[in-house]
Scaffold this motif. Structure first.
Motif, mmCIF file in Angstrom:
data_model
loop_
_atom_site.group_PDB
_atom_site.id
_atom_site.type_symbol
_atom_site.label_atom_id
_atom_site.label_comp_id
_atom_site.label_asym_id
_atom_site.label_seq_id
_atom_site.Cartn_x
_atom_site.Cartn_y
_atom_site.Cartn_z
ATOM 1 N N ASP A 208 0.853 -1.195 0.000
ATOM 2 C CA ASP A 208 0.000 0.000 0.000
ATOM 3 C C ASP A 208 0.885 1.240 0.000
ATOM 4 N N MET B 254 0.656 5.341 0.376
ATOM 5 C CA MET B 254 -0.201 6.488 0.719
ATOM 6 C C MET B 254 0.666 7.737 0.827
ATOM 7 N N ARG C 4 -8.419 9.616 2.872
ATOM 8 C CA ARG C 4 -7.109 9.652 2.210
ATOM 9 C C ARG C 4 -7.151 8.631 1.071
ATOM 10 N N GLN C 5 -6.607 9.015 -0.088
ATOM 11 C CA GLN C 5 -6.610 8.076 -1.219
ATOM 12 C C GLN C 5 -5.175 7.748 -1.600
ATOM 13 N N GLY C 6 -4.914 6.444 -1.840
ATOM 14 C CA GLY C 6 -3.568 6.035 -2.257
ATOM 15 C C GLY C 6 -3.654 4.885 -3.226
ATOM 16 N N LYS C 7 -2.514 4.178 -3.378
ATOM 17 C CA LYS C 7 -2.453 3.080 -4.339
ATOM 18 C C LYS C 7 -2.273 1.754 -3.614
ATOM 19 N N ARG C 8 -2.836 0.709 -4.218
ATOM 20 C CA ARG C 8 -2.688 -0.654 -3.686
ATOM 21 C C ARG C 8 -2.117 -1.530 -4.798
#
Lengths: 101, 101
Positions: A7, A9, A38-42
């Protein structure tokens, strides 16, 4: 074959315009009680062979050098366990329980 | 205040060009033993009050109607437990252990 999750973030001190845009839209959509988004990448990585110390060290290095921009982003390496639970084993923030690197 | 995570990934049958681009770059970067890479989005939501059935039902509805395009994406709602473990409680794929909706 086992799945390891990375993950990525934005660091807490970095402004997250995407997360803010989602949060501002919530009241209009009728969703209350959510104070921050909060938006992030997986990244889901299928790893050959056992997820041992070496494999996790490789994934950590991949996260550090390629998947995350560690100047502005934190990453967490999670192992997906049999019952689908995801346990953090390494990262820039996660408690490094038994992490090898 | 508690944190609930919503992961949004492309459905397995949908081509994932971003994940493929990462995977193709791995050998060049010296990483072997990773046979597949999928990339998606991670939302961290700070939820007011207890994370009870109602709160999880609201988060699920938010994921279904706003965070994920359920035509091409799957989502999973995860509760972050005290020791940092993330447990899937609802979603389009995850086993719906004790999920209310």
């Amino acid at each position: 074959m086992a799945r390891v999750v990375v993950d990525v973030m934005l660091k807490p001190e970095i402004l997250d315009p995407q997360g803010q845009a989602v949060q501002r839209a919530l009241p209009r959509l009728g969703f209350d009680g959510i104070t921050d988004v909060r938006q992030g990448k997986r990244f889901e990585l299928e790893v050959e062979g056992p997820v041992d110390g070496d494999a996790l060290a490789r994934v950590r290095e991949l996260a550090e050098t390629f998947l995350a921009n560690t100047v502005i982003e934190d990453f967490t390496v999670r192992v997906v366990e049999a019952d689908g639970v995801e346990r953090a084993v390494s990262g820039t923030q996660a408690p490094t329980e038994g992490a090898t690197a």
